[in-house]
Motif scaffolding. Structure first.
Motif, PDB file in Angstrom:
ATOM      1  N   ALA A   7     -35.465  34.986  14.722  1.00 39.97           N
ATOM      2  CA  ALA A   7     -34.125  34.101  14.975  1.00 39.97           C
ATOM      3  C   ALA A   7     -33.274  34.774  16.186  1.00 39.97           C
ATOM      4  N   GLN A   8     -33.129  36.200  16.096  1.00 39.66           N
ATOM      5  CA  GLN A   8     -32.338  36.850  17.126  1.00 39.66           C
ATOM      6  C   GLN A   8     -32.972  36.621  18.469  1.00 39.66           C
ATOM      7  N   GLN A   9     -34.334  36.573  18.514  1.00 43.32           N
ATOM      8  CA  GLN A   9     -34.997  36.602  19.864  1.00 43.32           C
ATOM      9  C   GLN A   9     -34.881  35.238  20.489  1.00 43.32           C
ATOM     10  N   TYR A  10     -35.001  33.955  19.643  1.00 47.08           N
ATOM     11  CA  TYR A  10     -34.836  32.897  20.116  1.00 47.08           C
ATOM     12  C   TYR A  10     -33.226  32.824  20.643  1.00 47.08           C
ATOM     13  N   MET A  11     -32.345  33.318  19.960  1.00 45.25           N
ATOM     14  CA  MET A  11     -30.828  33.105  20.040  1.00 45.25           C
ATOM     15  C   MET A  11     -30.799  33.790  21.666  1.00 45.25           C
ATOM     16  N   ASP A  12     -31.439  35.072  21.885  1.00 45.44           N
ATOM     17  CA  ASP A  12     -31.210  35.824  22.939  1.00 45.44           C
ATOM     18  C   ASP A  12     -31.705  34.813  24.343  1.00 45.44           C
ATOM     19  N   SER A  41     -29.828  33.281  27.547  1.00 45.24           N
ATOM     20  CA  SER A  41     -30.266  33.580  28.934  1.00 45.24           C
ATOM     21  C   SER A  41     -30.192  32.111  29.522  1.00 45.24           C
ATOM     22  N   PHE A  42     -31.128  31.052  29.064  1.00 45.66           N
ATOM     23  CA  PHE A  42     -31.305  29.898  29.427  1.00 45.66           C
ATOM     24  C   PHE A  42     -30.102  29.174  29.925  1.00 45.66           C
ATOM     25  N   GLN A  43     -29.003  29.116  28.828  1.00 46.29           N
ATOM     26  CA  GLN A  43     -27.778  28.654  29.080  1.00 46.29           C
ATOM     27  C   GLN A  43     -26.943  29.244  30.352  1.00 46.29           C
ATOM     28  N   SER A  44     -27.080  30.687  30.608  1.00 47.65           N
ATOM     29  CA  SER A  44     -26.186  31.185  31.486  1.00 47.65           C
ATOM     30  C   SER A  44     -26.786  30.804  32.949  1.00 47.65           C
ATOM     31  N   MET A 104     -29.750  26.058  32.082  1.00 50.11           N
ATOM     32  CA  MET A 104     -31.027  25.516  31.777  1.00 50.11           C
ATOM     33  C   MET A 104     -30.764  24.734  30.425  1.00 50.11           C
ATOM     34  N   LEU A 105     -30.094  23.737  30.249  1.00 49.29           N
ATOM     35  CA  LEU A 105     -29.592  23.421  28.913  1.00 49.29           C
ATOM     36  C   LEU A 105     -30.667  22.900  27.785  1.00 49.29           C
ATOM     37  N   PRO A 106     -31.591  22.164  28.535  1.00 44.00           N
ATOM     38  CA  PRO A 106     -32.824  21.690  27.553  1.00 44.00           C
ATOM     39  C   PRO A 106     -33.316  22.989  27.063  1.00 44.00           C
ATOM     40  N   LEU A 107     -33.863  23.786  27.864  1.00 40.26           N
ATOM     41  CA  LEU A 107     -34.406  25.040  27.292  1.00 40.26           C
ATOM     42  C   LEU A 107     -33.814  25.845  26.263  1.00 40.26           C
ATOM     43  N   ALA A 108     -32.278  25.905  26.762  1.00 46.22           N
ATOM     44  CA  ALA A 108     -31.299  26.521  25.838  1.00 46.22           C
ATOM     45  C   ALA A 108     -31.308  26.162  24.504  1.00 46.22           C
ATOM     46  N   MET A 109     -31.111  24.785  24.509  1.00 44.01           N
ATOM     47  CA  MET A 109     -31.187  24.022  23.088  1.00 44.01           C
ATOM     48  C   MET A 109     -32.411  24.105  22.419  1.00 44.01           C
ATOM     49  N   SER A 110     -33.668  24.145  22.803  1.00 42.72           N
ATOM     50  CA  SER A 110     -34.850  24.352  22.513  1.00 42.72           C
ATOM     51  C   SER A 110     -35.025  25.739  21.746  1.00 42.72           C
ATOM     52  N   SER A 111     -34.406  26.677  22.283  1.00 43.48           N
ATOM     53  CA  SER A 111     -34.507  28.094  21.844  1.00 43.48           C
ATOM     54  C   SER A 111     -33.665  28.186  20.692  1.00 43.48           C
ATOM     55  N   ALA A 167     -24.519  30.311  11.917  1.00 33.73           N
ATOM     56  CA  ALA A 167     -23.315  29.666  12.511  1.00 33.73           C
ATOM     57  C   ALA A 167     -23.348  29.686  14.033  1.00 33.73           C
ATOM     58  N   ALA A 168     -23.775  30.821  14.571  1.00 33.35           N
ATOM     59  CA  ALA A 168     -23.829  31.062  15.921  1.00 33.35           C
ATOM     60  C   ALA A 168     -24.546  30.066  16.499  1.00 33.35           C
ATOM     61  N   ALA A 169     -25.954  30.125  16.036  1.00 28.51           N
ATOM     62  CA  ALA A 169     -27.009  29.014  16.841  1.00 28.51           C
ATOM     63  C   ALA A 169     -26.325  27.472  16.870  1.00 28.51           C
TER      64      ALA A 169
END
Length: 237
Positions: A74-79, A83-86, A89-96, A107-109
């Motif tokens: 779960a932490q890996q996907y968050m990271d 990275s995508f959001q920064s 790359m919002l669709p990829l960020a949201m997928s992660s 709560a963070a995700a």
């Protein structure tokens, strides 16, 4: 609120650290927590076993390839999502972020999903994600602040915005920016006493630009009181 300061209070793509947001604008706030943007006013979430402000934070990109621990995955996907959001790359960020939630809801995700939805203009989905974040971390001021923002953007619901900003102030009374936002919305809702109290709190906490707003709303209150007194006198004659 920098390039988008009439929309966002803290934005990783455009924030100017330490710059006061435009006082004449109705503040709608999306804050995003990140160690990657530690010196920016717009924050993001990166997850690890450390805790900060009720959300998980981490050092960037540990090697999770040799672990089957669901939390680590779960932490890996968050990271990945951060990275995508920064990089916008919002669709990829949201997928992660969704993959992180599927492995282990945090709560963070949910918070990060809410910020992405906000940036995409899907304010109802943004509210829904922030509400899920609140269920897991109920004492986080910025979640309430962001819900207030989304209500303003969605349908101009200033009452809901005021309620959530009040909840944020109750959690973080020393946050001058939240106090100022609450004051602006309270004033727009006609709650002049509430606005005075919140502007005064912002001034007391060092947001000196709020002093002009404080003087203006006090003048507005005195004018209202004078009109009411004049009306009452005319009725008694």
């Amino acid at each position: 609120m920098s390039a988008s300061r009439n929309i966002l209070l803290r934005n990783v793509l455009s924030a100017t650290p330490g710059k006061a947001f435009a006082r004449q604008q109705v503040p709608a706030v999306a804050r995003y927590f990140s160690l990657f943007a530690k010196n920016n006013t717009f924050r993001g979430v990166v997850s690890s076993r450390d805790q900060r402000q009720g959300f998980a934070t981490s050092s960037p990109f540990a090697d999770f390839s040799k672990t089957d621990d669901p939390l680590d995955k779960a932490q890996q996907y968050m990271d990945e999502g951060v990275s995508f959001q920064s990089n916008n790359m919002l669709p990829l960020a949201m997928s992660s972020f969704q993959k992180s939630i599927n492995v282990r809801p945090t709560a963070a995700a949910y918070y990060n999903m809410g910020v992405c939805y906000f940036q995409l203009g899907d304010f109802q989905s943004s509210i829904n994600s922030f509400q899920e974040s609140l269920k897991l971390s109920p004492h986080h001021a910025d979640v309430h602040t962001n819900i207030a923002s989304a209500h303003i953007k969605l349908n101009g619901n200033m009452k809901e915005a005021q309620n959530h900003l009040q909840a944020a102030v109750n959690i973080a009374p020393q946050d001058a920016e939240i106090q100022f936002n609450l004051a602006v919305i309270s004033e727009q809702n006609g709650d002049l006493d509430g606005a005075i109290n919140a502007y005064q709190a912002a001034v007391d906490q060092g947001l000196t630009d709020a002093s002009m707003n404080l003087r203006n709303v006090k003048t507005k209150k005195f004018a209202k009181m004078a009109r009411e007194a004049e009306f009452n006198d005319s009725k008694s004659e």
